[in-house]
Design a protein around this motif. Structure first.
Motif, PDB file in Angstrom:
ATOM      1  N   LEU A 264       0.841  -1.201   0.000  1.00  0.00           N
ATOM      2  CA  LEU A 264       0.000   0.000   0.000  1.00  0.00           C
ATOM      3  C   LEU A 264       0.871   1.243   0.000  1.00  0.00           C
ATOM      4  CD1 LEU A 264      -2.666   1.519   0.181  1.00  0.00           C
ATOM      5  CD2 LEU A 264      -2.651   1.133   2.665  1.00  0.00           C
ATOM      6  N   GLN A 265       1.911   1.246   0.817  1.00  0.00           N
ATOM      7  CA  GLN A 265       2.811   2.390   0.861  1.00  0.00           C
ATOM      8  C   GLN A 265       3.510   2.579  -0.477  1.00  0.00           C
ATOM      9  OE1 GLN A 265       3.020   4.514   3.570  1.00  0.00           O
ATOM     10  NE2 GLN A 265       4.108   5.789   2.072  1.00  0.00           N
ATOM     11  N   ARG A 266       3.794   1.480  -1.140  1.00  0.00           N
ATOM     12  CA  ARG A 266       4.428   1.563  -2.462  1.00  0.00           C
ATOM     13  C   ARG A 266       3.554   2.339  -3.436  1.00  0.00           C
ATOM     14  NH1 ARG A 266       5.898  -3.754  -6.197  1.00  0.00           N
ATOM     15  NH2 ARG A 266       6.530  -2.609  -8.065  1.00  0.00           N
ATOM     16  N   VAL A 267       2.253   2.109  -3.388  1.00  0.00           N
ATOM     17  CA  VAL A 267       1.341   2.856  -4.265  1.00  0.00           C
ATOM     18  C   VAL A 267       1.293   4.317  -3.843  1.00  0.00           C
ATOM     19  CG1 VAL A 267      -1.006   3.026  -5.163  1.00  0.00           C
ATOM     20  CG2 VAL A 267      -0.022   0.776  -4.681  1.00  0.00           C
ATOM     21  N   ILE A 268       1.212   4.556  -2.534  1.00  0.00           N
ATOM     22  CA  ILE A 268       1.190   5.930  -2.026  1.00  0.00           C
ATOM     23  C   ILE A 268       2.425   6.701  -2.487  1.00  0.00           C
ATOM     24  CG2 ILE A 268       1.328   7.325   0.082  1.00  0.00           C
ATOM     25  CD1 ILE A 268      -0.398   5.163   1.443  1.00  0.00           C
ATOM     26  N   ASP A 269       3.559   6.014  -2.517  1.00  0.00           N
ATOM     27  CA  ASP A 269       4.819   6.652  -2.928  1.00  0.00           C
ATOM     28  C   ASP A 269       4.954   6.780  -4.448  1.00  0.00           C
ATOM     29  OD1 ASP A 269       5.512   6.817  -0.279  1.00  0.00           O
ATOM     30  OD2 ASP A 269       6.754   5.010  -0.284  1.00  0.00           O
ATOM     31  N   GLY A 270       3.998   6.215  -5.191  1.00  0.00           N
ATOM     32  CA  GLY A 270       4.060   6.293  -6.653  1.00  0.00           C
ATOM     33  C   GLY A 270       5.082   5.357  -7.265  1.00  0.00           C
ATOM     34  N   ASP A 271       5.399   4.267  -6.557  1.00  0.00           N
ATOM     35  CA  ASP A 271       6.409   3.321  -7.025  1.00  0.00           C
ATOM     36  C   ASP A 271       5.790   2.301  -7.981  1.00  0.00           C
ATOM     37  OD1 ASP A 271       8.694   1.848  -7.376  1.00  0.00           O
ATOM     38  OD2 ASP A 271       8.569   0.818  -5.426  1.00  0.00           O
ATOM     39  N   PHE A 272       5.260   2.787  -9.085  1.00  0.00           N
ATOM     40  CA  PHE A 272       4.703   1.945 -10.138  1.00  0.00           C
ATOM     41  C   PHE A 272       4.630   2.782 -11.407  1.00  0.00           C
ATOM     42  CE2 PHE A 272       1.257   4.042  -7.955  1.00  0.00           C
ATOM     43  CZ  PHE A 272       0.410   4.468  -8.952  1.00  0.00           C
ATOM     44  N   GLU A 273       4.506   2.108 -12.542  1.00  0.00           N
ATOM     45  CA  GLU A 273       4.539   2.791 -13.821  1.00  0.00           C
ATOM     46  C   GLU A 273       3.133   3.184 -14.295  1.00  0.00           C
ATOM     47  OE1 GLU A 273       7.291   3.685 -15.263  1.00  0.00           O
ATOM     48  OE2 GLU A 273       8.555   2.667 -13.786  1.00  0.00           O
ATOM     49  N   GLU A 274       3.075   4.261 -15.045  1.00  0.00           N
ATOM     50  CA  GLU A 274       1.812   4.670 -15.676  1.00  0.00           C
ATOM     51  C   GLU A 274       1.290   3.575 -16.596  1.00  0.00           C
ATOM     52  OE1 GLU A 274      -1.352   6.973 -16.154  1.00  0.00           O
ATOM     53  OE2 GLU A 274       0.383   8.027 -15.314  1.00  0.00           O
ATOM     54  N   THR A 275       2.199   2.824 -17.223  1.00  0.00           N
ATOM     55  CA  THR A 275       1.783   1.739 -18.122  1.00  0.00           C
ATOM     56  C   THR A 275       1.022   0.656 -17.372  1.00  0.00           C
ATOM     57  OG1 THR A 275       3.976   0.736 -17.817  1.00  0.00           O
ATOM     58  CG2 THR A 275       3.646   2.094 -19.785  1.00  0.00           C
ATOM     59  N   PHE A 276       1.346   0.455 -16.090  1.00  0.00           N
ATOM     60  CA  PHE A 276       0.623  -0.515 -15.263  1.00  0.00           C
ATOM     61  C   PHE A 276      -0.829  -0.079 -15.095  1.00  0.00           C
ATOM     62  CE2 PHE A 276       0.240  -2.466 -10.760  1.00  0.00           C
ATOM     63  CZ  PHE A 276      -0.360  -3.602 -11.286  1.00  0.00           C
ATOM     64  N   VAL A 277      -1.033   1.212 -14.856  1.00  0.00           N
ATOM     65  CA  VAL A 277      -2.387   1.754 -14.723  1.00  0.00           C
ATOM     66  C   VAL A 277      -3.172   1.534 -16.016  1.00  0.00           C
ATOM     67  CG1 VAL A 277      -3.766   3.811 -14.233  1.00  0.00           C
ATOM     68  CG2 VAL A 277      -1.550   3.493 -13.108  1.00  0.00           C
ATOM     69  N   GLU A 278      -2.563   1.817 -17.148  1.00  0.00           N
ATOM     70  CA  GLU A 278      -3.249   1.671 -18.434  1.00  0.00           C
ATOM     71  C   GLU A 278      -3.567   0.209 -18.724  1.00  0.00           C
ATOM     72  OE1 GLU A 278      -4.424   4.198 -20.143  1.00  0.00           O
ATOM     73  OE2 GLU A 278      -3.631   5.421 -18.494  1.00  0.00           O
ATOM     74  N   GLU A 279      -2.663  -0.694 -18.339  1.00  0.00           N
ATOM     75  CA  GLU A 279      -2.919  -2.126 -18.528  1.00  0.00           C
ATOM     76  C   GLU A 279      -4.127  -2.572 -17.712  1.00  0.00           C
ATOM     77  OE1 GLU A 279      -0.919  -6.445 -17.346  1.00  0.00           O
ATOM     78  OE2 GLU A 279       0.258  -4.609 -17.157  1.00  0.00           O
ATOM     79  N   ILE A 280      -4.192  -2.124 -16.473  1.00  0.00           N
ATOM     80  CA  ILE A 280      -5.318  -2.471 -15.602  1.00  0.00           C
ATOM     81  C   ILE A 280      -6.621  -1.911 -16.156  1.00  0.00           C
ATOM     82  CG2 ILE A 280      -6.337  -2.009 -13.335  1.00  0.00           C
ATOM     83  CD1 ILE A 280      -4.196  -4.164 -13.272  1.00  0.00           C
ATOM     84  N   LYS A 281      -6.585  -0.689 -16.662  1.00  0.00           N
ATOM     85  CA  LYS A 281      -7.787  -0.072 -17.223  1.00  0.00           C
ATOM     86  C   LYS A 281      -8.282  -0.845 -18.448  1.00  0.00           C
ATOM     87  CE  LYS A 281      -7.460   4.426 -17.715  1.00  0.00           C
ATOM     88  NZ  LYS A 281      -6.840   5.758 -17.941  1.00  0.00           N
ATOM     89  N   ARG A 282      -7.363  -1.285 -19.297  1.00  0.00           N
ATOM     90  CA  ARG A 282      -7.764  -2.086 -20.465  1.00  0.00           C
ATOM     91  C   ARG A 282      -8.405  -3.405 -20.027  1.00  0.00           C
ATOM     92  NH1 ARG A 282      -2.762  -0.176 -22.482  1.00  0.00           N
ATOM     93  NH2 ARG A 282      -1.723  -2.107 -21.847  1.00  0.00           N
ATOM     94  N   ASN A 283      -7.839  -4.021 -18.999  1.00  0.00           N
ATOM     95  CA  ASN A 283      -8.402  -5.272 -18.497  1.00  0.00           C
ATOM     96  C   ASN A 283      -9.787  -5.055 -17.905  1.00  0.00           C
ATOM     97  OD1 ASN A 283      -6.075  -6.630 -19.229  1.00  0.00           O
ATOM     98  ND2 ASN A 283      -5.178  -6.585 -17.177  1.00  0.00           N
ATOM     99  N   MET A 284      -9.978  -3.947 -17.192  1.00  0.00           N
ATOM    100  CA  MET A 284     -11.273  -3.643 -16.604  1.00  0.00           C
ATOM    101  C   MET A 284     -12.335  -3.439 -17.677  1.00  0.00           C
ATOM    102  SD  MET A 284     -10.190  -1.078 -13.467  1.00  0.00           S
ATOM    103  CE  MET A 284     -11.910  -0.719 -13.039  1.00  0.00           C
ATOM    104  N   LEU A 285     -11.969  -2.727 -18.757  1.00  0.00           N
ATOM    105  CA  LEU A 285     -12.899  -2.497 -19.847  1.00  0.00           C
ATOM    106  C   LEU A 285     -13.262  -3.806 -20.535  1.00  0.00           C
ATOM    107  CD1 LEU A 285     -14.456  -0.493 -21.583  1.00  0.00           C
ATOM    108  CD2 LEU A 285     -12.398  -0.200 -22.987  1.00  0.00           C
ATOM    109  N   SER A 286     -12.270  -4.660 -20.745  1.00  0.00           N
ATOM    110  CA  SER A 286     -12.517  -5.955 -21.372  1.00  0.00           C
ATOM    111  C   SER A 286     -13.423  -6.823 -20.500  1.00  0.00           C
ATOM    112  CB  SER A 286     -11.188  -6.671 -21.618  1.00  0.00           C
ATOM    113  OG  SER A 286     -11.400  -7.964 -22.155  1.00  0.00           O
TER     114      SER A 286
END
Length: 227
Positions: free
Chosen positions: A137-159
């Protein structure tokens, strides 16, 4: 009495006549949906029960402090990133890399502001597991992830949403949630797809900052000596 009846699938026309006789109004009445009040999390509460089971079952309950209208969609995206999918941080890091959980997933109650992380864990690893979830959780709060990960999740949610609309159960769920939203919001809102498209990495970070651990419930193997 308040009742909503949603029917999906191939049914005979007279089914609707029977339903109308069961419960019918001359005029459509709309009642606002009121969930549980969103309260801030205080000191973390710990509860433990005991059963004759091989592994412990841990449920971490979080409160989500809503403040913006866009928080609901941001929370949905966060949940899929955090533990709601096979590509999530909890599944990838805690289950696959660290082997701390036999099973793990997160789920959200967006109407009432709750998030739960549920997992099967060795009795000896319960605290290690809790600390690992907090780190993710702290990793997300700190922004320790890529924007591409967010876009991948969004595509999966739409599918997944498109796929669910092909099944009666999914179609009913989507329409029921839409009905609750229409009864709760007086101003027009963007479509689900438009809201999803608008979510950014920063939105995910901001909603993560509003998530606080409230309760840890553990069902452990063994016998409670106090009983």
């Amino acid at each position: 009495m308040i009742m909503s009846v949603i029917v999906a699938g191939k049914v005979e026309d007279n089914v609707f006549d029977h339903l109308a006789r069961l419960h019918e109004h001359d005029e459509v009445k709309m009642y606002p949906y009121k969930g549980y009040p969103v309260r801030p999390a205080g000191e973390v509460k710990y509860e433990t029960a005991y059963e004759r089971i091989e592994q412990a079952k841990v449920n971490l309950g979080f409160r989500v402090q809503y403040s913006e209208s866009g928080d609901v969609m941001a929370l949905n995206v966060f949940n899929q990133m955090f533990g709601g999918s096979a590509a999530s941080l909890l599944f990838t890091n805690i289950r696959e890399k660290m082997s701390l959980a036999y099973s793990i997933h997160s789920q959200v109650d967006v109407k009432n502001g709750y998030m739960f992380v549920l997992a099967g864990v060795d009795n000896d690893n319960i605290q290690v597991f809790e600390d690992a979830v907090k780190r993710e959780l702290q990793r997300v709060i700190d922004g320790d992830f890529e924007e591409t990960f967010v876009e991948e999740i969004k595509r999966n949610m739409l599918s997944n949403r498109k796929e669910s609309m092909d099944k009666p159960r999914g179609l009913i769920s989507l329409n029921y949630n839409t009905l609750l939203k229409e009864q709760s919001i007086k101003t027009p809102v963007k479509s689900w797809t438009e809201q999803l498209d608008a979510i950014t990495k920063d939105d995910v970070i901001q909603i993560a900052r509003k998530i606080k651990l409230d309760t840890v419930f553990t069902l452990k193997g063994g016998i409670d000596n106090d009983k």
